[in-house]
Design an enzyme around this catalytic site. Sequence first.
Site, short mmCIF file in Angstrom:
data_model
loop_
_atom_site.label_atom_id
_atom_site.label_comp_id
_atom_site.label_asym_id
_atom_site.label_seq_id
_atom_site.Cartn_x
_atom_site.Cartn_y
_atom_site.Cartn_z
CG ASN A 108 39.27 43.43 25.59
OD1 ASN A 108 39.72 42.59 24.83
ND2 ASN A 108 39.47 43.39 26.91
CB THR A 109 35.26 39.86 24.86
OG1 THR A 109 34.61 38.92 25.73
CG2 THR A 109 36.26 39.14 24.00
CG HIS A 110 38.51 40.75 31.12
ND1 HIS A 110 39.86 40.54 30.94
CD2 HIS A 110 38.27 40.56 32.45
CE1 HIS A 110 40.40 40.23 32.10
NE2 HIS A 110 39.47 40.25 33.04
CG ASP A 146 41.32 44.08 30.90
OD1 ASP A 146 42.09 43.24 31.41
OD2 ASP A 146 41.07 44.13 29.68
C1 GRF Z 1 38.63 34.78 25.69
O1 GRF Z 1 38.07 34.25 26.88
C2 GRF Z 1 39.09 36.18 25.95
O2 GRF Z 1 38.24 36.92 26.80
C3 GRF Z 1 40.40 35.93 26.64
O3 GRF Z 1 41.00 34.86 25.92
C4 GRF Z 1 39.94 34.10 25.34
C5 GRF Z 1 40.16 34.08 23.86
O4 GRF Z 1 39.44 33.02 23.35
N1 GRF Z 1 41.25 37.11 26.62
P1 GRF Z 1 39.33 32.83 21.74
O5 GRF Z 1 40.72 33.09 21.17
O6 GRF Z 1 38.32 33.83 21.25
O7 GRF Z 1 38.88 31.41 21.60
#
Ligand code: GRF
Length: 201
Positions: A108-110, A146
């Site tokens: 996951n990216t946060h 997270d």
């Molecule tokens: C990203 O910053 C992610 O970490 C957060 O929402 C954003 C999603 O951006 N949960 P996108 O849909 O990839 O443009």
Amino acid sequence: ARVVVLVSGSGTNLQALLDASAERGPAYGAEVVAVGADRTGIEGLRRAERAGLPTFVHRVADYDSRPDWDLALTESVAAHQPDLVVSAGFMKIVGADFLARFGGRLINTHPALLPSFPGAHGVREALAHGVKVTGCTVHFVDEDVDAGPIIAQAPVVVHEGDDEATLHERIKDAERALLVDVVGRLARDGYRIEGRKVLIP
Ligand code: GRF
């Protein structure tokens, strides 16, 4: 490596992965093979369709229970035989079935420096707290929100006059680069998770 990406919004992180594959070809090591979402009518799905990728949508409201939704999502992801599943702005918490199937290969990216500011409003909370530096985190997903083993982080300076939107945009610039780098390395080099440590040879 076959990658399935889960989105809930604009999908710019997805787009960064698609662009990396297109620009670098097989040398990148990862190929997005399908995109899933928890809602329709989002740019993230349109990006997938423009790339000619299969998509699937599972809305929680369409299921009798959350576990039913979780199982349906799990089966749709599994159908694409992913080596890696990437949650990129996916705004639902996956459940036990999903984790049983994809735990250890689900990242996951946060948009904050975990463990600070977890949850759906990390950018807003960091700004409200008055931090001078925030950033983004790419981590493995475990049963907590997270909180899984951290793979990589990048710092982002908060500017005077930043609001949530301007700060989040600056974070997303760093986040897209970080995610592209991490997905490529995991795909090409493989990895091992030992406790909270992620080892990429
Ligand atoms: C990203 O910053 C992610 O970490 C957060 O929402 C954003 C999603 O951006 N949960 P996108 O849909 O990839 O443009």
